[in-house]
Design an enzyme around this catalytic site. Structure first.
Site, PDB file in Angstrom:
ATOM      1  N   LYS A  56     -97.570 -89.293  -9.711  1.00 34.09           N
ATOM      2  CA  LYS A  56     -97.990 -90.059  -8.679  1.00 34.09           C
ATOM      3  C   LYS A  56     -99.237 -89.286  -8.230  1.00 34.09           C
ATOM      4  O   LYS A  56    -100.253 -90.102  -8.158  1.00 34.09           O
ATOM      5  CB  LYS A  56     -97.055 -89.972  -7.564  1.00 34.09           C
ATOM      6  CG  LYS A  56     -97.235 -91.184  -6.448  1.00 34.09           C
ATOM      7  CD  LYS A  56     -96.191 -91.012  -5.414  1.00 34.09           C
ATOM      8  CE  LYS A  56     -94.834 -91.752  -6.081  1.00 34.09           C
ATOM      9  NZ  LYS A  56     -93.778 -91.720  -4.950  1.00 34.09           N
ATOM     10  N   ARG A 102     -94.419 -88.441   0.132  1.00 37.56           N
ATOM     11  CA  ARG A 102     -93.557 -89.041  -0.981  1.00 37.56           C
ATOM     12  C   ARG A 102     -93.634 -88.034  -2.077  1.00 37.56           C
ATOM     13  O   ARG A 102     -94.515 -87.237  -2.333  1.00 37.56           O
ATOM     14  CB  ARG A 102     -94.489 -90.156  -1.575  1.00 37.56           C
ATOM     15  CG  ARG A 102     -94.696 -91.140  -0.430  1.00 37.56           C
ATOM     16  CD  ARG A 102     -95.546 -92.398  -0.918  1.00 37.56           C
ATOM     17  NE  ARG A 102     -95.148 -93.120  -1.828  1.00 37.56           N
ATOM     18  CZ  ARG A 102     -94.787 -94.389  -1.577  1.00 37.56           C
ATOM     19  NH1 ARG A 102     -95.055 -94.864  -0.103  1.00 37.56           N
ATOM     20  NH2 ARG A 102     -94.033 -95.331  -2.230  1.00 37.56           N
ATOM     21  N   GLY A 108     -86.619 -93.747  -7.395  1.00 39.55           N
ATOM     22  CA  GLY A 108     -85.707 -93.846  -6.448  1.00 39.55           C
ATOM     23  C   GLY A 108     -84.826 -92.726  -6.327  1.00 39.55           C
ATOM     24  O   GLY A 108     -84.032 -92.618  -5.338  1.00 39.55           O
ATOM     25  N   MET A 141     -85.892 -89.435  -5.837  1.00 41.73           N
ATOM     26  CA  MET A 141     -86.230 -88.503  -4.894  1.00 41.73           C
ATOM     27  C   MET A 141     -86.697 -89.127  -3.573  1.00 41.73           C
ATOM     28  O   MET A 141     -86.648 -90.140  -3.451  1.00 41.73           O
ATOM     29  CB  MET A 141     -87.230 -87.448  -5.472  1.00 41.73           C
ATOM     30  CG  MET A 141     -86.632 -86.487  -6.552  1.00 41.73           C
ATOM     31  SD  MET A 141     -87.817 -85.209  -7.159  1.00 41.73           S
ATOM     32  CE  MET A 141     -89.092 -86.415  -7.828  1.00 41.73           C
ATOM     33  N   ARG A 166     -98.784 -95.997 -12.593  1.00 38.59           N
ATOM     34  CA  ARG A 166     -98.197 -95.032 -13.461  1.00 38.59           C
ATOM     35  C   ARG A 166     -98.124 -96.201 -14.610  1.00 38.59           C
ATOM     36  O   ARG A 166     -97.987 -97.374 -14.626  1.00 38.59           O
ATOM     37  CB  ARG A 166     -96.883 -94.691 -13.016  1.00 38.59           C
ATOM     38  CG  ARG A 166     -95.825 -95.699 -12.671  1.00 38.59           C
ATOM     39  CD  ARG A 166     -94.749 -95.115 -12.133  1.00 38.59           C
ATOM     40  NE  ARG A 166     -93.715 -96.283 -11.564  1.00 38.59           N
ATOM     41  CZ  ARG A 166     -92.712 -95.829 -10.612  1.00 38.59           C
ATOM     42  NH1 ARG A 166     -92.454 -94.638  -9.982  1.00 38.59           N
ATOM     43  NH2 ARG A 166     -91.770 -96.927 -10.276  1.00 38.59           N
ATOM     44  N   HIS A 193     -84.829-101.566  -7.507  1.00 42.03           N
ATOM     45  CA  HIS A 193     -84.242-100.459  -7.628  1.00 42.03           C
ATOM     46  C   HIS A 193     -83.272-100.596  -8.912  1.00 42.03           C
ATOM     47  O   HIS A 193     -83.524 -99.898  -9.995  1.00 42.03           O
ATOM     48  CB  HIS A 193     -83.330 -99.725  -6.648  1.00 42.03           C
ATOM     49  CG  HIS A 193     -82.785 -98.533  -7.167  1.00 42.03           C
ATOM     50  ND1 HIS A 193     -81.426 -98.586  -7.694  1.00 42.03           N
ATOM     51  CD2 HIS A 193     -83.204 -97.293  -7.450  1.00 42.03           C
ATOM     52  CE1 HIS A 193     -80.871 -97.364  -7.967  1.00 42.03           C
ATOM     53  NE2 HIS A 193     -81.863 -96.472  -7.937  1.00 42.03           N
ATOM     54  N   CYS A 211     -76.731 -83.508 -43.400  1.00 44.25           N
ATOM     55  CA  CYS A 211     -75.825 -85.061 -43.487  1.00 44.25           C
ATOM     56  C   CYS A 211     -75.012 -85.133 -42.314  1.00 44.25           C
ATOM     57  O   CYS A 211     -74.015 -85.815 -42.354  1.00 44.25           O
ATOM     58  CB  CYS A 211     -75.233 -84.978 -44.810  1.00 44.25           C
ATOM     59  SG  CYS A 211     -74.104 -83.468 -45.151  1.00 44.25           S
TER      60      CYS A 211
END
Length: 903
Positions: A27, A96, A105, A107, A340, A456, A855
């Site tokens: 941010k 923030r 959401g 923190m 972002r 959210h 494998c």
């Protein structure tokens, strides 16, 4: 306070840039970048992740931090012409979080810091709006109380609901200044009662406490859970951004919104996002009030809309990717609060990557880095059958695609509990909040009656690849009574099955059948990327996969035990078989021959049992070599303990006891029971199995080698091109391998003499014991190839019995952070990986041309594939369904390493 010399802990937005995410968090770095671009960003400063690390390690802030914050706050006050929290013309700020990696959401954030009983009056005069000031004050007390002082957020919500009920209104915007003043008093009483202290009136105390709360939130339960889910390192810390407030709740000419430069669900270009008039940002992402589409902003505020569209274009061209933007309009003035690189669905990721190539913004190598194997795996999941009879009961916003079916649950606790009991569940909420994260992880899908594509639920679901439908307003969700009422009055009770389609937003009662994904149809050759009806997504997947195949060094083989699986694997792009488990050929009707072998008392009886097995094994290999003609097929000789082919000891004991009680013949059952007791081991995976069986049971491995050799000779005679490789399992010392190799070479020579066909059969071993890895240099003297059996190697390195420990304590280990991810899912690079690396180096030092592969199931794990590329393996082998994922990740690994080399 902790003392750190010569380290800067605070940066003004004018000082940073987007490349400083490690220091300033995502941010802060992006706020600085937008400031540098001349975009309208409210002034502010960022406290670095280094300050957070010091605080978390020592329990106190660096001693220099307070002075640096004071200096930057003074500069901010001069720039704004206001003082923090002063009575007549207050400066307000937000505090923030902002980690390097987006954690939506998870923190904490606190808005409107600086408001107090005195400054709220000054804000009212400054804004000319008393209601706005008291609304901002109640928001501060609510957020500060919950975030900083640890007050239960439900108490504030209940008080707000009571205030609306008393006024007989349904939305908080209908509360006037008088109502909000009363609510502020009520909120302060809640703080006093629950936190044992008054809400702080000193603005600097508010800010300092909020900064510490953001630091502390890095180690909050939901943040730690999210990091484990997303595999984000726990030692990064979070930055803290202190930003001057701009207000979207100043009336109808103000508002707040979230915008995407492309649709994060589909990848299509257009105007995507949500806008909410007279609101602050938390109202949008919380999904508490239903937003309007971003396109509606054009008619609400044309000037701001046009400016926002221009900024969005600027940001996408600058970042060369989908951008997720938060903005606020304050009385007609547009402000950018965050940008972002946006989270997106798997389908959107592939579409956007190819779109950006076509636009000339990125090249194919960068497009390959914009997608990953986990996203490709999501695209291969089934989808709902469009032709099925369905009962649609609602429709919301298609927030994250997929077809999810499960039992309705209405809280996270129940979702986790039922999921752990093996139930598939759909988590249904009015809106989700960060505390619902564990339930969202446990659920097959998420359904909410409120919120939009930027809520959210939507953002977190997209990040996790979970199916999500948001904002299904016609569905009435009652979480207290654990029920949902759908149009027409039908009630969905907890436990009723529902189906949700994250691609269309449709909600159905009952279980809707699914059909294969078009991406799977493409890989299986039933849909051609060049065809007119090929879906745009298939075209995008085809282009990126084609590039990955061109650049990858690692070859990709399949774990397959029969011709059907081998053919499917070949359609999926397999370049051979890296593991054919012959024990799977001994099951079903053939089990009786193995029982005869185990019960044999004489050499003649044992030889008869092996002779009966030989033609069956040979035919298996003929079919397998035909399916994989021209490609290598690595056949592992019998590996598991023999008792696994016998009946269960309890079941057999009961049969014997019943036969004895009834005086019925039971000689064979009695012999079987004696054999089961004779072969019983306390730790069978560490007992008589693998190469040990071949050395102890005469003729067992030679029978298998003969079957392989005769099958190869038959295919050569039929003009085929078999490329068989014989793998001896569980070798711990070179002497074991030498003994089996001598026998195998003798059998191969006999078959060559009998058939007149020249056979070139490679002989190698599995490296699945720590001793084999440590002595790999010696073992390579006798082995033409190594294949790492990382499942057993992980068990023996850790001392874990996989079947036991995953059910007993793995959950606790993951929750406590001992594991970031199960070592059986992603290779443990420091332990198991170190042995693999050593064995590669030692094997190649002895035999430079030795072929090296893996494998175990790690061969199809995206992160593990990168490790295998790095240590220099030649191929990975995995289950057929995971082959496309391994191909993609092998290409990404090659592109990344070549990019690093060029730099």
């Amino acid at each position: 306070m902790s003392e750190i010399k010569d380290q800067k802990f605070v940066y003004d937005f004018t000082e940073g840039n987007k490349d400083l995410k490690d220091l300033l968090g995502g941010k802060g770095a992006n706020l600085a970048e937008m400031t540098n671009l001349g975009l309208p960003v409210p002034p502010g400063f960022t406290i670095t992740t280094e300050a957070c690390k010091v605080y978390l390690e020592s329990g106190d802030e660096p001693v220099e931090l307070r002075d640096e914050v004071t200096a930057h706050l003074d500069a901010l006050e001069k720039k704004m012409g206001k003082k923090l929290g002063q009575a007549d013309n207050p400066l307000l700020v937000s505090v923030r979080s902002g980690a390097k990696f987006s954690m939506p959401g998870m923190m904490d954030t606190v808005l409107n810091i600086g408001l107090s009983d005195k400054s709220v009056e000054g804000l009212a005069q400054q804004a000319g709006d008393e209601r706005f000031a008291w609304d901002s004050y109640r928001r501060l007390i609510q957020m500060f109380g919950k975030t900083v002082l640890g007050v239960d957020g439900e108490l504030f919500e209940e008080a707000l609901e009571e205030a609306k009920a008393a006024k007989k209104v349904t939305v908080d915007t209908d509360l006037d200044a008088s109502d909000l003043k009363k609510l502020v008093k009520q909120f302060k009483k809640i703080v006093k009662a629950e936190a044992g202290r008054d809400f702080p009136q000193d603005p600097r105390e508010q800010m300092d406490l909020a900064i510490k709360a953001v630091f502390d939130s890095w180690n909050g339960d939901r943040a730690k859970l999210y990091r484990r889910q997303e595999r984000i390192p726990h030692d990064l810390g979070t930055a803290v951004n202190v930003c001057s407030m701009v207000f979207g709740n100043l009336g109808p000419d103000s508002g707040t919104g979230v915008a995407f430069t492309r649709d994060p669900a589909s990848g299509h270009q257009g105007v995507y996002g949500d806008y909410l008039q007279n609101a602050q940002g938390e109202d949008v992402v919380a999904g508490i009030r239903n937003t309007v589409p971003l396109a509606d902003l054009e008619s609400i505020d044309k000037k701001s809309y046009d400016q926002l569209m221009q900024i969005m274009e600027t940001l996408e061209n600058h970042y060369k990717d989908l951008c997720d933007i938060e903005f606020t309009i304050e009385r007609g003035q547009l402000w950018m609060l965050q940008t972002r690189v946006g989270k997106r669905t798997a389908g959107a990721a592939f579409r956007i990557a190819t779109q950006l190539v076509d636009q000339g913004l990125i090249d194919e190598a960068e497009a390959l880095q914009r997608v990953n194997g986990a996203q490709l795996a999501q695209l291969m999941f089934p989808r709902f059958d469009e032709n099925a009879e369905v009962q649609q009961v609602g429709r919301g916003i298609a927030a994250s695609p997929g077809a999810a079916v499960g039992k309705a649950v209405f809280d996270s606790y129940t979702a986790v509990k039922w999921s752990r009991s093996g139930e598939k569940v759909i988590l249904i909420r009015r809106e989700t909040n960060p505390d619902d994260l564990d339930g969202m992880i446990a659920a097959e899908g998420i359904l909410t009656s409120r919120g939009g594509k930027t809520s959210h639920a939507a953002v977190v679901a997209r990040g996790m690849g979970k199916t999500c439908v948001c904002g299904a307003e016609e569905l009435e969700v009652d979480t207290k009574r654990r029920r949902m009422t759908v149009p027409g009055g039908h009630v969905v009770e907890e436990g009723d099955v529902v189906s949700i389609d994250g691609s269309t937003g449709k909600v159905y009662l009952g279980e809707v059948p699914v059909v294969p994904s078009p991406v799977v149809e493409y890989f299986e050759g039933r849909m051609h990327a060049g065809a007119d009806d090929a879906d745009e997504l298939v075209q995008a997947v085809h282009r990126i996969m084609a590039y990955a195949d061109r650049v990858r060094r690692l070859r990709v083989r399949a774990n397959a035990d029969n011709a059907e699986d081998a053919l499917r694997a070949r359609r999926f792009g397999a370049q051979g078989i890296g593991l054919c488990r012959t024990e799977h050929m001994f099951l079903g009707e053939r089990r009786e021959y193995v029982e005869r072998l185990i019960l044999a008392d004489t050499d003649a009886e044992r030889e008869d049992a092996l002779k009966a097995l030989l033609p069956l094994q040979k035919q298996d290999f003929v079919e397998l070599f035909e399916a994989m003609d021209g490609l290598p097929v690595t056949v592992r000789l019998l590996d598991p303990p023999l008792h696994e082919f016998l009946p269960d000891i309890t079941e057999l004991s009961v049969r014997v006891a019943l036969a004895e009680a009834r005086k019925e013949p039971h000689e064979n059952e009695l012999r079987l029971l004696q054999a089961v007791h004779r072969l019983h081991e306390q730790n069978p995976m560490l007992g008589l199995r693998g190469v040990r069986l071949g050395l102890v049971i005469p003729g067992l491995f030679t029978m298998q080698v003969r079957a392989i050799a005769e099958a190869a000779a038959q295919r050569i005679e039929a003009k085929g091109d078999p490329r068989a490789e014989i793998m001896i399992p569980l070798v711990g010392t070179v002497q074991e391998l030498e003994l089996v190799r001598d026998e195998a070479e003798q059998v191969i020579a006999e078959v060559q003499a009998q058939t007149g066909v020249e056979l070139k059969l490679a002989l190698g071993t599995m490296i699945e014991l720590p001793r084999a890895a440590v002595t790999a240099g010696q073992i390579a003297e006798c082995a033409e190839f190594f294949s790492f059996g990382t499942n057993d190697l992980t068990q023996t390195v850790w001392g874990f019995s996989r079947d036991d420990v995953e059910a007993s304590f793995f959950t606790a280990y993951l929750e406590k952070g001992i594991f970031g991810v199960s070592p059986f899912e992603t290779i443990d690079k420091d332990g198991v990986g170190a042995l693999v690396r050593h064995a590669v180096e030692a094997g190649r030092a002895t035999r430079p041309d030795i072929k090296l592969g893996v494998c175990g199931e790690h061969g199809g794990d995206p992160e593990s594939v990168h490790f295998f590329h790095e240590v220099g393996l030649d191929y990975v082998s995995c289950s057929p369904f995971r082959i496309p994922v391994a191909r993609l990740e092998a290409g990404r690994a090659a592109a990344q390493s070549s990019g690093s080399d060029s730099r």
